[in-house]
Design an enzyme around this catalytic site. Structure first.
Site, PDB file in Angstrom:
ATOM      1  N   LYS A  29      32.505  37.222  29.223  1.00 45.26           N
ATOM      2  CA  LYS A  29      33.909  37.218  28.818  1.00 45.26           C
ATOM      3  C   LYS A  29      34.052  36.795  27.352  1.00 45.26           C
ATOM      4  CE  LYS A  29      35.472  36.229  33.503  1.00 45.26           C
ATOM      5  NZ  LYS A  29      36.254  35.311  34.364  1.00 45.26           N
ATOM      6  N   ARG A 105      25.478  36.090  41.829  1.00 48.19           N
ATOM      7  CA  ARG A 105      26.610  35.212  42.143  1.00 48.19           C
ATOM      8  C   ARG A 105      26.155  33.754  42.210  1.00 48.19           C
ATOM      9  NH1 ARG A 105      31.688  36.816  41.433  1.00 48.19           N
ATOM     10  NH2 ARG A 105      32.319  35.340  43.012  1.00 48.19           N
ATOM     11  N   THR A 111      33.576  30.138  40.834  1.00 40.63           N
ATOM     12  CA  THR A 111      34.615  30.562  39.889  1.00 40.63           C
ATOM     13  C   THR A 111      35.178  29.366  39.137  1.00 40.63           C
ATOM     14  OG1 THR A 111      35.158  32.445  41.295  1.00 40.63           O
ATOM     15  CG2 THR A 111      36.814  31.777  39.678  1.00 40.63           C
ATOM     16  N   VAL A 129      38.480  26.739  34.671  1.00 44.48           N
ATOM     17  CA  VAL A 129      38.441  27.985  35.428  1.00 44.48           C
ATOM     18  C   VAL A 129      38.952  29.168  34.606  1.00 44.48           C
ATOM     19  CG1 VAL A 129      40.708  27.743  36.554  1.00 44.48           C
ATOM     20  CG2 VAL A 129      38.868  28.994  37.705  1.00 44.48           C
ATOM     21  N   ASN A 132      35.735  30.770  32.144  1.00 40.10           N
ATOM     22  CA  ASN A 132      34.500  30.548  32.902  1.00 40.10           C
ATOM     23  C   ASN A 132      33.354  31.482  32.516  1.00 40.10           C
ATOM     24  OD1 ASN A 132      35.293  32.875  34.210  1.00 40.10           O
ATOM     25  ND2 ASN A 132      35.563  31.926  36.212  1.00 40.10           N
ATOM     26  N   HIS A 135      31.873  37.257  34.346  1.00 42.80           N
ATOM     27  CA  HIS A 135      32.307  37.892  35.592  1.00 42.80           C
ATOM     28  C   HIS A 135      31.085  38.520  36.240  1.00 42.80           C
ATOM     29  CE1 HIS A 135      34.320  40.554  38.438  1.00 42.80           C
ATOM     30  NE2 HIS A 135      33.444  41.455  38.046  1.00 42.80           N
TER      31      HIS A 135
END
EC number: 2.7.4.6
Length: 169
Positions: A29, A105, A111, A129, A132, A135
């Site tokens: 991100k 994951r 998350t 959050v 973070n 993704h």
């Protein structure tokens, strides 16, 4: 006729979605890009033994992000998420390997970074959050949808790594 049958089977049974060929979508991100964490994230996935088959730096459009986060459209944070994700460049990646969706994951962490264990990407690099860092697809089905949204087929590469026999029996 044989060519037609082979073409149909090739499209039905696409390589890259099961076993050691399973694929997942990851996006670093804007906060992760700005904080120069891209190399560290790539390093972790390479050291785990996963293979990078697609990557690009891009400025995501609002329309693309709305489609990507469609399932979250009713959540109160949805518009802010889309605005944030379009605020700077992201690094979109496709990784391949055995159980890569599930393992990625776990490597990302929860998350909410406060719930993430040390040693995970979010546990090591995040505090909030809303920022973070990364993704990751939450299922094989989501991965297929997200990969097709962010990448065209010709942008994904199939190649044999010289060290692959050291990772898979």
């Amino acid at each position: 006729m044989i060519i037609l049958c082979l073409t149909i089977f090739a499209n039905i049974f696409k390589p890259g979605w099961t076993g050691a060929n399973e694929r997942t979508f990851l996006a670093v991100k804007p906060d992760g890009v700005q904080r120069r964490l891209v190399g560290e994230i790539i390093r972790r996935f390479e050291r785990k033994g996963f293979k990078l088959v697609g990557m690009k730096l891009l400025q995501a459009s609002e329309a693309q992000l709305r489609q990507h986060y469609w399932e979250l459209r009713e959540k109160p944070f949805y518009n802010g998420l889309v605005k944030y994700m379009s605020s700077g460049p992201i690094v979109a990646m496709v990784w391949q390997g055995l159980d890569v969706v599930k393992t990625a994951r776990k490597m990302l962490g929860e998350t909410n970074p406060a719930d993430s264990l040390p040693g995970t990407i979010r546990g090591d690099y995040c505090v909030e959050v809303g920022r973070n860092v990364i993704h990751g697809s939450d299922s094989v089905e989501s991965a297929a949808r997200e990969i097709s949204l962010w990448f065209e087929d010709h942008e994904l590469f199939c190649y044999e790594e010289c060290g692959q026999h050291w990772i898979y029996a």
